[in-house]
Write an enzyme that holds these catalytic residues in place. Sequence first.
Site, PDB file in Angstrom:
ATOM      1  CG  ASP A  99      -2.206  -1.213   0.618  1.00 42.39           C
ATOM      2  OD1 ASP A  99      -2.864  -1.382   0.115  1.00 42.39           O
ATOM      3  OD2 ASP A  99      -2.583  -1.433   1.932  1.00 42.39           O
ATOM      4  CG  ASP A 159      -7.056  -4.397  -2.132  1.00 46.10           C
ATOM      5  OD1 ASP A 159      -7.585  -5.627  -2.930  1.00 46.10           O
ATOM      6  OD2 ASP A 159      -7.737  -4.232  -1.063  1.00 46.10           O
TER       7      ASP A 159
END
Length: 383
Positions: A99, A159
């Site tokens: 991330d 994601d």
Amino acid sequence: MNEAIEMLADQRLKTMDQILAVLNRNIVDFGSKFPTVVSDHNVYGTRINEDGWTQSFYTGMLWLAYETTKDERYLKKAKEHTESFRNRLLDNKGLETHDIGFLYTLSCVADYRLTGSQVAKETGILAADKLLERYKEVGEFIQAWGANGDPNGYRLIIDCYMNLPLLYWASQVTSDNKYAEAATKHAHTARKVVIRPDNSTYHTYYFDYETGVPTKGVTAQGYSDDSCWSRGQAWGIYGMALCYRYTKDPVFIEEFHRLADYFVNHLPEDSVAYWDLIFQEGDEERDSSAAAIAICGIEEMLPYLSDDQAGKYKDYADKMLMSLMKSYTAFDTQGANGLLLHGVYSKPGNEKSGYGVDEMNLWGDYYFMEAIVRQNKTWNPYW
Ligand code: GLY
């Protein structure tokens, strides 16, 4: 202008004013801190920038506000965030995750794109270097979570498509293709394993540590391993559009159609997805953030589609946006300090408990604001 388009345009202007009013209050209330990942009874608390993947969504909203208004207050606060993200990187705090892409795209890359800051550029490149360390030659993917190289955590998640733009950007600004090559290899590996024959998606997919052979798809935040987590499908929609922008490989347009059609064909009456697309009616919670992400992904893809196709998807996106603006905003909710109600962070399986269930979340707020800014066709994405 037809009536529906006019109504949407009016509603967007009104909503943007309401968003800016919330941000103006939060700049004061949050001070040098960042909002929590999700709200508690629709109120965000504050946290520092040491771990987690969500702080930059607040920064991203500040950049969007700055671009919309040219008000220096937003610029000043966003610049403070660049420094905070630089310190986090130099101190190596909470960055054992893919991330890094979310965190540094909406902070340092956005700063560089908008102000040309060399410090922001250098920090963004260092962040891309760190993300690249998670690329696995064996299996050709970026490891999502956990200690880098852990055989038990040898998996990708859908994601991650939103983390790839940091790598593509790094190749553009350094003229070193190694970042883009890894991003494109990951993008192909991921689409081949996560997209099922019926065009729904797995959330995460494991690989054999020694051979790189894909082993199994499992969910972390969806209802079940073989259901379709709504936000995952939305990350995929946006991811396909971004990968097409960066690679111009037509396979990403084909995959976009598959994912977007599945998504819109599994929406309930008001066009805002339940937290898992297995549900299309009943009393399960919605995930408003999935709708916001899907809108932005569709908007990103529109310029690359035929007029007919673009018109069809634009209608879907507008319906979702209108529904969010009319029925999901927090502006009239007493005490609420965010934008978008009714998100779900994690409600796995059948459990009634979870985390951030029927709450606001920072990415929902960010993508909702991006969806509104995107109606200005001259806006250049940070991704
Ligand atoms: N990227 C984590 C999530 O969507 O919850």
